[in-house]
Scaffold this active site. Structure first.
Site: not given
Ligand code: AMP
Ligand code: MG
Length: 486
Positions: A86-87, A107, A253, A263
């Site tokens: 998502g980012r 990222k 994930d 992560d």
């Molecule tokens: P994470 O907690 O980094 O493992 O992210 C979990 C999910 O949320 C993943 O699909 C990320 O791509 C999405 N995500 C986290 N932060 C953001 C953000 N600021 N914008 C878009 N997607 C996000």
């Molecule tokens: Mg993640």
């Protein structure tokens, strides 16, 4: 530079072809020259601004094709079928100097179809934190993804307030997660699942010989693949347990099949030994506590096994019967490796089953005496040869101390050598990490951060400033909380 776009070429089901969203004013803050050299990136040929442009996503190096990868995942036990980058943008792969293919991912580089309500961005603090933590882990000999660069975007990111934004470049053996397999399993897309398995075997486990056509993947090859992935997680979790690392968000994930730490959002280091240690603000039930990590990895591997069942046999019962022993083997391997790892921390070269008692007693003593994990093992390492420090340890460990001394008495010098390799002098302690981040963010001056990194790059050998970073926090980080929302 040897560029490829292998993951992109897997096809539309696997990713979205999408470009990073340009940022206002990219400025290079950190660049990992040693890693760039490993990757054969000719960075000397470029000025700072070009490097900042490349690793912010404002310019794309010729040959790369940015994509956002699709994946699902169990988050705190609940399945979310639609996650994905998502980012983040996978630019493509580079073949490093040893011939290994490695993913290059940005990222914080903007939104994709997987962003849901997110802004696609990353704040500077968490980007710097990922750089510090991953470099520290690498030096600690923990399997880990690494950071190539941190670029300030010149834009603000809005969380609970405004923060400066950044893009961090991550290098990984791949970004294939347990959740990537779950994505196709949830959609009953067996063809893509086969393609992914075939791809992952070729990338990570070339010793499993497969034919060029993914359709021809055999049951034996799939089982060999699962077994290899599961066994890859053993050294990972052992390294975490050895240095006191708490990942904090072991969702499926965030579990790479390569067995690399990935992560770093809410990760933290343990101070006083306690298996229930948790710092993540959202981990209310301690699902991902320090002492749960072996169990959770088995849970995650069970989820991976489930996705592979249709590739093993059309008869689910038969598939389960074939996969189950591999999970049992993982359990046995983790249990045995844990004892072996702890024995090494104690300088026991010839681990025997009898040593289990010594280890169990030690863990009990660490917990009841509320002593710092890292410092205690440094003291024990000294005590293997040096009579002076014995007094303090005897007070804490009593009878156990004499038993341990007698256990290593056959060759104390060799015991100490082993202990020095197993027990770091310095780890990226939470209070130091936070202090360095605060200084860096406020002043924009990264001198303190570089000094810290220099020390962290030498965790087993004291250098000039090592002593400045060895202290445990006065309050055992009682009020320290980490966050996912990076
Ligand atoms: P994470 O907690 O980094 O493992 O992210 C979990 C999910 O949320 C993943 O699909 C990320 O791509 C999405 N995500 C986290 N932060 C953001 C953000 N600021 N914008 C878009 N997607 C996000
Ligand atoms: Mg993640």
């Amino acid at each position: 530079m040897q560029i490829s776009t292998q993951y992109f070429q897997l096809g539309k089901a696997f990713s979205q072809r999408t470009s990073p969203v340009p940022v206002a004013n990219p400025a290079l803050l950190l660049f990992n020259e040693a890693l760039a050299q490993e990757l054969a990136i000719p960075f000397e040929e470029y000025d700072q601004q070009s490097i900042a442009d490349f690793f912010s996503g404002n310019k794309i190096i010729k040959g790369f094709t940015p994509i956002a990868q699709a994946y699902s995942g169990h988050q705190f036990g609940h399945f979310n079928p639609q996650l994905g980058d998502g980012r983040a943008h996978l630019l493509g792969e580079l073949t490093d100097k040893t011939g290994q293919v490695r993913d290059i991912q940005l990222k914080g580089s903007g939104i994709s179809q997987f962003s849901r309500r997110g802004d696609g961005r990353c704040a500077l603090g968490p980007a710097l934190r990922e750089y510090i933590m991953s470099e520290a882990m690498y030096a600690l000999r923990v399997p880990t993804t690494r950071c190539l660069a941190v670029v300030a975007t010149g834009e603000q990111v809005y969380r609970e307030r405004a923060y400066p934004g950044a893009v961090v470049t991550r290098v990984a053996q791949s970004h294939i997660r347990v959740g990537t397999f779950q994505y196709f399993a949830a959609r009953k897309d067996t063809e893509s699942l086969k393609k992914l398995t075939h791809f992952a075997i070729k990338r990570h486990f070339p010793e499993i010989e497969v034919q060029a056509d993914a359709e021809l993947l055999s049951s034996e090859q799939v089982l060999a693949f699962f077994s290899a992935v599961a066994q890859k997680q053993v050294p990972l979790i052992m390294a975490w347990m050895r240095v006191g690392f708490i990942h904090g968000v072991m969702n499926t994930d965030n579990t790479a099949i390569s067995g690399e730490t990935i992560d770093f959002g809410p990760c933290a280091m343990m101070n006083n030994y306690h298996r229930d240690t948790v710092f993540s603000s959202i981990d209310k039930n301690g699902r991902y506590a320090f002492g749960e990590q072996m169990t959770i990895m088995q849970w995650n591997m069970t989820r991976l096994a489930e996705t592979l069942l249709p590739l093993v046999s059309d008869d689910e019962e038969k598939s389960v019967a074939l996969v189950q022993p591999l999970l049992t083997k993982l359990h046995e391997n983790l249990t045995q490796s844990y004892l072996q790892m702890m024995a090494e921390k104690l300088g026991i070269i010839d681990f025997k089953d009898d040593d289990q008692t010594l280890i169990t007693q030690l863990i009990h003593l660490l917990e009841t005496n509320e002593v710092d994990y890292t410092q205690t093992f440094v003291k024990l390492t000294d005590a293997a040869l040096n009579e002076k420090v014995h007094h303090e340890l005897r007070a804490v460990f009593g009878q156990w101390f004499e038993q341990w001394q007698s256990r290593i008495s056959a060759n104390k010098a060799a015991a100490q050598q082993l202990m020095k390799k197993s027990n770091p002098l310095v780890i990226p302690r939470n209070h130091h990490v936070e202090k360095i981040l605060a200084i860096s963010e406020e002043s924009g001056d990264l001198t303190a951060l570089h000094e810290f990194l220099t020390v962290l790059k030498s965790p087993y050998t004291a250098i000039e400033n090592t002593a400045d970073y060895q202290d445990a926090p006065a309050d055992n980080d009682e009020n320290y909380h980490t966050f996912c929302g990076t």
